[in-house]
Design an enzyme around this catalytic site. Structure first.
Site, short mmCIF file in Angstrom:
data_model
loop_
_atom_site.label_atom_id
_atom_site.label_comp_id
_atom_site.label_asym_id
_atom_site.label_seq_id
_atom_site.Cartn_x
_atom_site.Cartn_y
_atom_site.Cartn_z
N ARG A 160 6.61 77.94 -1.98
CA ARG A 160 6.49 76.48 -1.97
C ARG A 160 5.13 75.98 -1.48
O ARG A 160 4.99 74.84 -1.07
CB ARG A 160 7.62 75.84 -1.15
CG ARG A 160 9.01 76.12 -1.71
CD ARG A 160 10.06 75.28 -1.02
NE ARG A 160 11.38 75.54 -1.59
CZ ARG A 160 12.23 76.45 -1.14
NH1 ARG A 160 11.90 77.20 -0.09
NH2 ARG A 160 13.41 76.62 -1.71
N LYS A 177 -6.04 69.27 -9.84
CA LYS A 177 -5.21 69.52 -11.02
C LYS A 177 -5.16 71.02 -11.27
O LYS A 177 -6.19 71.66 -11.50
CB LYS A 177 -5.79 68.82 -12.25
CG LYS A 177 -5.47 67.35 -12.37
CD LYS A 177 -5.94 66.85 -13.74
CE LYS A 177 -5.57 65.42 -13.99
NZ LYS A 177 -6.01 64.97 -15.33
N GLU A 212 -19.12 68.34 -19.47
CA GLU A 212 -18.50 67.62 -18.36
C GLU A 212 -19.53 66.93 -17.48
O GLU A 212 -19.27 65.87 -16.91
CB GLU A 212 -17.64 68.57 -17.52
CG GLU A 212 -16.38 69.07 -18.21
CD GLU A 212 -15.29 68.01 -18.30
OE1 GLU A 212 -15.48 66.90 -17.77
OE2 GLU A 212 -14.25 68.30 -18.91
N LYS A 217 -16.71 62.35 -9.11
CA LYS A 217 -15.30 62.70 -9.26
C LYS A 217 -14.54 62.51 -7.94
O LYS A 217 -13.40 62.05 -7.94
CB LYS A 217 -15.14 64.14 -9.75
CG LYS A 217 -13.68 64.47 -10.06
CD LYS A 217 -13.50 65.69 -10.92
CE LYS A 217 -12.02 65.86 -11.30
NZ LYS A 217 -11.80 67.06 -12.14
N GLU A 250 -3.58 60.35 -10.71
CA GLU A 250 -3.82 59.81 -12.05
C GLU A 250 -2.84 58.71 -12.44
O GLU A 250 -2.34 58.67 -13.56
CB GLU A 250 -3.78 60.95 -13.09
CG GLU A 250 -4.56 60.65 -14.36
CD GLU A 250 -4.71 61.85 -15.26
OE1 GLU A 250 -5.85 62.20 -15.56
OE2 GLU A 250 -3.69 62.45 -15.66
N ARG A 254 -8.12 57.05 -12.15
CA ARG A 254 -8.47 58.44 -12.43
C ARG A 254 -8.43 58.75 -13.93
O ARG A 254 -9.06 59.70 -14.38
CB ARG A 254 -7.55 59.39 -11.66
CG ARG A 254 -7.92 60.86 -11.83
CD ARG A 254 -7.20 61.77 -10.85
NE ARG A 254 -7.55 63.16 -11.11
CZ ARG A 254 -7.31 64.16 -10.28
NH1 ARG A 254 -6.74 63.93 -9.11
NH2 ARG A 254 -7.66 65.39 -10.58
N ASN A 312 -10.76 61.19 -18.19
CA ASN A 312 -10.33 61.79 -19.45
C ASN A 312 -11.18 61.34 -20.64
O ASN A 312 -10.80 61.57 -21.80
CB ASN A 312 -8.86 61.45 -19.72
CG ASN A 312 -7.92 62.12 -18.73
OD1 ASN A 312 -8.09 63.29 -18.40
ND2 ASN A 312 -6.96 61.37 -18.20
N HIS A 318 -11.46 63.51 -23.69
CA HIS A 318 -10.48 64.58 -23.57
C HIS A 318 -9.33 64.48 -24.56
O HIS A 318 -8.81 65.50 -25.01
CB HIS A 318 -9.93 64.64 -22.15
CG HIS A 318 -10.86 65.27 -21.17
ND1 HIS A 318 -12.12 64.78 -20.92
CD2 HIS A 318 -10.72 66.37 -20.38
CE1 HIS A 318 -12.72 65.54 -20.02
NE2 HIS A 318 -11.89 66.51 -19.67
N HIS A 347 -9.06 67.70 -26.50
CA HIS A 347 -7.91 68.61 -26.39
C HIS A 347 -7.28 68.88 -27.75
O HIS A 347 -6.83 70.00 -28.02
CB HIS A 347 -6.87 68.02 -25.44
CG HIS A 347 -7.18 68.22 -23.99
ND1 HIS A 347 -6.55 67.50 -22.99
CD2 HIS A 347 -8.03 69.04 -23.37
CE1 HIS A 347 -7.02 67.88 -21.83
NE2 HIS A 347 -7.92 68.81 -22.02
N HIS A 399 -13.44 74.49 -23.70
CA HIS A 399 -13.02 73.15 -23.29
C HIS A 399 -14.20 72.18 -23.28
O HIS A 399 -14.12 71.07 -23.82
CB HIS A 399 -12.40 73.23 -21.89
CG HIS A 399 -12.07 71.90 -21.30
ND1 HIS A 399 -11.02 71.12 -21.74
CD2 HIS A 399 -12.66 71.19 -20.30
CE1 HIS A 399 -10.97 70.00 -21.04
NE2 HIS A 399 -11.96 70.02 -20.16
#
Length: 363
Positions: free
Chosen positions: A124, A146, A188, A230, A240, A244, A248, A251, A255, A267
């Site tokens: 956990r 993330k 990026e 960032k 997000e 935030r 993207n 993206h 993606h 990517h």
């Protein structure tokens, strides 16, 4: 030594520091020696970073009387899988790793995403630190918490928000990268300027040759500035729910291209194409001025980003976009630009402009 603070003081204090410098592996060793984040380090790397950095790190730790667990995964996007995730958890359990130990992600974005998801899930949640070794991971994926793996239907569909305890970005690691990896990271890099900082875009345009040459002074400034941008966004919206989402930019389209290409394109390459497409579509829609689009195109051209044609099917790309995680009530959410340095989230973007621009980059 630039230090960027990521301030995350919500229900729990998840704040941490990002250290950016040239040759800081000794700092990693010293902090692990002092048990700053946990007792036994579980160093997770891929086949490439094992040889470049992992074995040396293990040897340095051994000289300090620390016996880490070194786990290696195959290089490449295919390692971000539920199967690899499970095998790492089993290996840690078999080795007797406890909640008092620490995961060390030593590699690029794939290693960081996978290791963070392992750390967040094992018993956990145990501590983890990021030691990103690619430009893309230093400026983006190691910051913000993330972590995820891919499933058959899409990229990063299985994951969580789980923050590291510290990030160590060693600029010297960039010297080991092939040109394609540098270009992937630069996608990026420019994104951060496009969405938040017009002056940073101008800096990149004026210093493009020094950026491409990995000039030590310039790259330290570039990595630190991207982390600052960032960190500021993430500190205002850790999970997000609002601002935030501007991270993207490029993206949603990127993606879809990445999935269509079967991850044969990196990517960062796909995000660069996504930004080309969306910026041109914003200009078509009357959102982005001709002057701003011209600078957007110029800096990408000077850095060698998304300059060729692709073997893609625009209609299939559009269908893949509809399966994006950011689809809201059936509508594709697009992050666009209303001026260079200011991103906006559009839930009713005219998608026909994107399809038209996709058609313009087909081989």
């Amino acid at each position: 030594m630039p230090v960027v603070n990521v301030e995350l003081r919500g229900e729990f204090d998840n704040s941490y520091e990002i250290t950016v410098d040239y040759g800081i592996m000794d700092d990693v060793v010293a902090d692990l020696r002092d048990r700053k984040f946990g007792r036994t380090p579980v160093v997770i790397c891929d086949e490439n970073t094992r040889e470049l950095f992992g074995l040396d790190l293990v040897e340095m730790l051994a000289l300090e009387g620390i016996d880490p667990l070194l786990l290696t995964v195959p290089a490449g996007e295919n390692s971000k899988s539920l199967e690899m995730f499970g095998s790492l958890l089993e290996a840690m359990l078999e080795a007797g790793i406890t909640r008092q130990d620490v995961v060390v992600a030593l590699g690029g974005g794939v290693v960081g995403d996978l290791s963070g998801y392992v750390a967040g899930s094992y018993m956990r949640g145990i501590n983890f630190v990021q030691v990103p070794t690619t430009l893309l991971s230093q400026v983006d994926s190691s910051v913000g918490g993330k972590v995820a793996v891919n499933i058959k239907g899409g990229k990063n569909y299985c994951g969580m928000f789980y923050q590291p305890k510290r990030v160590y970005s060693d600029i010297s690691a960039l010297d080991t990268l092939p040109e394609r990896e540098i270009l992937s990271g630069l996608g990026e890099v420019v994104k951060h300027g496009f969405i938040c900082d017009h002056g940073f875009v101008e800096f990149l345009n004026e210093n493009a040759d020094r950026v491409r040459a990995l000039d030590r002074e310039v790259m330290s400034r570039v990595v630190a500035r991207c982390c600052e941008i960032k960190a500021d966004v993430v500190s205002r919206d850790e999970k997000e729910g609002g601002v935030r989402r501007i991270l993207n930019y490029g993206h949603t389209v990127g993606h879809a291209i990445e999935t269509f290409a079967g991850y044969e394109l990196s990517h960062g390459e796909c995000v660069a194409y996504g930004m080309r497409i969306v910026s041109r579509a914003c200009n078509r829609a009357g959102m982005l001025s001709d002057e701003d689009l011209a600078l957007h195109e110029a800096v990408m051209d000077r850095l060698g980003l998304a300059t060729g044609l692709l073997d893609i099917n625009p209609s299939e790309i559009m269908e893949l976009m509809k399966r994006d995680k950011k689809v809201k009530q059936g509508a594709v959410v697009i992050v666009g630009l209303d001026r260079l340095g200011n991103a906006v989230v559009c839930e009713d973007f005219p998608l026909q402009h994107i399809e038209a621009e996709l058609a313009g980059i087909v081989k």
